[in-house]
Design a protein around this motif. Structure first.
Motif, PDB file in Angstrom:
ATOM      1  N   CYS A  64       0.826  -1.212   0.000  1.00 14.69           N
ATOM      2  CA  CYS A  64       0.000   0.000   0.000  1.00 14.69           C
ATOM      3  C   CYS A  64       0.862   1.264   0.000  1.00 14.69           C
ATOM      4  N   TRP A  65       1.998   1.186   0.667  1.00 11.07           N
ATOM      5  CA  TRP A  65       2.859   2.355   0.778  1.00 11.07           C
ATOM      6  C   TRP A  65       3.301   2.857  -0.594  1.00 11.07           C
ATOM      7  N   VAL A  66       3.314   1.977  -1.597  1.00  9.58           N
ATOM      8  CA  VAL A  66       3.684   2.371  -2.956  1.00  9.58           C
ATOM      9  C   VAL A  66       2.729   3.451  -3.469  1.00  9.58           C
ATOM     10  N   PHE A  67       1.443   3.356  -3.145  1.00  9.34           N
ATOM     11  CA  PHE A  67       0.473   4.370  -3.572  1.00  9.34           C
ATOM     12  C   PHE A  67       0.792   5.726  -2.945  1.00  9.34           C
ATOM     13  N   ILE A  68       1.106   5.716  -1.653  1.00  9.34           N
ATOM     14  CA  ILE A  68       1.454   6.966  -0.961  1.00  9.34           C
ATOM     15  C   ILE A  68       2.725   7.560  -1.562  1.00  9.34           C
ATOM     16  N   SER A  69       3.719   6.734  -1.758  1.00 14.95           N
ATOM     17  CA  SER A  69       4.997   7.192  -2.303  1.00 14.95           C
ATOM     18  C   SER A  69       4.822   7.798  -3.699  1.00 14.95           C
ATOM     19  N   ALA A  70       4.056   7.137  -4.547  1.00 15.99           N
ATOM     20  CA  ALA A  70       3.828   7.647  -5.899  1.00 15.99           C
ATOM     21  C   ALA A  70       3.069   8.977  -5.862  1.00 15.99           C
ATOM     22  N   ALA A  71       2.072   9.074  -5.006  1.00 17.83           N
ATOM     23  CA  ALA A  71       1.296  10.314  -4.893  1.00 17.83           C
ATOM     24  C   ALA A  71       2.179  11.472  -4.444  1.00 17.83           C
ATOM     25  N   VAL A  72       3.038  11.227  -3.469  1.00 20.72           N
ATOM     26  CA  VAL A  72       3.932  12.285  -2.988  1.00 20.72           C
ATOM     27  C   VAL A  72       4.868  12.742  -4.103  1.00 20.72           C
ATOM     28  N   LYS A  73       5.421  11.813  -4.849  1.00 27.86           N
ATOM     29  CA  LYS A  73       6.353  12.182  -5.926  1.00 27.86           C
ATOM     30  C   LYS A  73       5.672  13.041  -6.985  1.00 27.86           C
ATOM     31  N   VAL A  74       4.477  12.644  -7.398  1.00 28.77           N
ATOM     32  CA  VAL A  74       3.756  13.397  -8.431  1.00 28.77           C
ATOM     33  C   VAL A  74       3.350  14.770  -7.905  1.00 28.77           C
ATOM     34  N   LEU A  75       2.744  14.808  -6.729  1.00 26.88           N
ATOM     35  CA  LEU A  75       2.268  16.078  -6.178  1.00 26.88           C
ATOM     36  C   LEU A  75       3.409  17.020  -5.806  1.00 26.88           C
ATOM     37  N   ASP A  76       4.493  16.475  -5.260  1.00 23.42           N
ATOM     38  CA  ASP A  76       5.637  17.304  -4.888  1.00 23.42           C
ATOM     39  C   ASP A  76       6.212  17.999  -6.127  1.00 23.42           C
ATOM     40  N   VAL A 101       3.181  14.902   5.540  1.00 25.74           N
ATOM     41  CA  VAL A 101       2.853  14.234   6.798  1.00 25.74           C
ATOM     42  C   VAL A 101       1.899  13.084   6.489  1.00 25.74           C
ATOM     43  N   TYR A 102       2.199  11.908   7.022  1.00 27.61           N
ATOM     44  CA  TYR A 102       1.307  10.766   6.876  1.00 27.61           C
ATOM     45  C   TYR A 102       0.465  10.653   8.133  1.00 27.61           C
ATOM     46  N   SER A 103      -0.867  10.582   7.946  1.00 27.49           N
ATOM     47  CA  SER A 103      -1.738  10.600   9.115  1.00 27.49           C
ATOM     48  C   SER A 103      -2.502   9.298   9.336  1.00 27.49           C
ATOM     49  N   GLY A 104      -2.281   8.301   8.509  1.00 26.45           N
ATOM     50  CA  GLY A 104      -3.017   7.060   8.688  1.00 26.45           C
ATOM     51  C   GLY A 104      -4.169   6.960   7.728  1.00 26.45           C
ATOM     52  N   ARG A 105      -5.371   6.787   8.233  1.00 29.80           N
ATOM     53  CA  ARG A 105      -6.552   6.561   7.404  1.00 29.80           C
ATOM     54  C   ARG A 105      -6.715   7.587   6.292  1.00 29.80           C
ATOM     55  N   ARG A 106      -6.449   8.835   6.581  1.00 30.23           N
ATOM     56  CA  ARG A 106      -6.649   9.895   5.587  1.00 30.23           C
ATOM     57  C   ARG A 106      -5.438  10.076   4.687  1.00 30.23           C
ATOM     58  N   GLY A 107      -4.398   9.289   4.899  1.00 24.25           N
ATOM     59  CA  GLY A 107      -3.248   9.320   3.994  1.00 24.25           C
ATOM     60  C   GLY A 107      -2.281  10.444   4.277  1.00 24.25           C
ATOM     61  N   ILE A 108      -1.877  11.125   3.219  1.00 22.82           N
ATOM     62  CA  ILE A 108      -0.852  12.155   3.329  1.00 22.82           C
ATOM     63  C   ILE A 108      -1.476  13.541   3.339  1.00 22.82           C
ATOM     64  N   HIS A 109      -0.768  14.437   3.968  1.00 19.31           N
ATOM     65  CA  HIS A 109      -1.157  15.846   4.003  1.00 19.31           C
ATOM     66  C   HIS A 109       0.084  16.656   3.675  1.00 19.31           C
ATOM     67  N   LEU A 110      -0.114  17.782   3.062  1.00 20.44           N
ATOM     68  CA  LEU A 110       1.000  18.658   2.711  1.00 20.44           C
ATOM     69  C   LEU A 110       0.840  19.983   3.441  1.00 20.44           C
ATOM     70  N   TRP A 111       1.897  20.359   4.127  1.00 18.90           N
ATOM     71  CA  TRP A 111       1.964  21.682   4.745  1.00 18.90           C
ATOM     72  C   TRP A 111       2.970  22.485   3.934  1.00 18.90           C
ATOM     73  N   ILE A 112       2.547  23.626   3.419  1.00 23.24           N
ATOM     74  CA  ILE A 112       3.420  24.504   2.636  1.00 23.24           C
ATOM     75  C   ILE A 112       3.713  25.739   3.479  1.00 23.24           C
ATOM     76  N   SER A 113       4.989  25.989   3.699  1.00 22.98           N
ATOM     77  CA  SER A 113       5.384  27.102   4.556  1.00 22.98           C
ATOM     78  C   SER A 113       5.926  28.304   3.792  1.00 22.98           C
ATOM     79  N   ASP A 114       5.873  28.276   2.468  1.00 29.00           N
ATOM     80  CA  ASP A 114       6.275  29.453   1.696  1.00 29.00           C
ATOM     81  C   ASP A 114       5.327  30.600   2.049  1.00 29.00           C
ATOM     82  N   MET A 115       5.860  31.791   2.230  1.00 27.81           N
ATOM     83  CA  MET A 115       5.061  32.933   2.643  1.00 27.81           C
ATOM     84  C   MET A 115       3.916  33.200   1.670  1.00 27.81           C
TER      85      MET A 115
END
Length: 104
Positions: free
Chosen positions: A20-32, A47-61
């Motif tokens: 399953c982690w392959v799906f998360i890894s692929a999504a991060v690569k494409v979205l990043d 950030v990986y949160s479990g059931r809801r998958g990954i979340h992205l925090w963007i800190s650029d001003m």
């Protein structure tokens, strides 16, 4: 992770294994890549949160100053599958414009 339940053959719901982690890894690569190249943001924290998958925090001003509507527009532009009111899924393909990086 539940978004991938229709294609996962090993786990479902919040369960996750190495396959399953392959799906998360692929999504991060494409979205990043899309966030960096299309919007120019560099301060990304995935950030990986479990059931809801990954979340992205963007800190650029510039990103931190976006309104809710602007953030939704960014997410909408990156989206490939739209879920309609009738629970059907439709590809988000634009006519006359650029395709999202994930479709290119």
């Amino acid at each position: 992770m539940t978004d991938y339940d229709s294609v996962r053959t090993c786990c479902s719901n919040a369960d996750i294994c190495k396959k399953c982690w392959v799906f998360i890894s692929a999504a991060v690569k494409v979205l990043d890549k899309a966030i960096r190249s299309e919007f120019g943001y560099n301060q990304l924290l995935w950030v990986y949160s479990g059931r809801r998958g990954i979340h992205l925090w963007i800190s650029d001003m510039e990103a931190m100053k976006l309104t809710d509507a602007q953030r939704k527009a960014v997410v909408g532009w990156l989206g490939v599958v739209q879920i309609g009111k009738d629970s059907s899924r439709k590809l988000n393909v634009r006519h006359g414009g650029r395709l999202p990086p994930s479709l290119q």
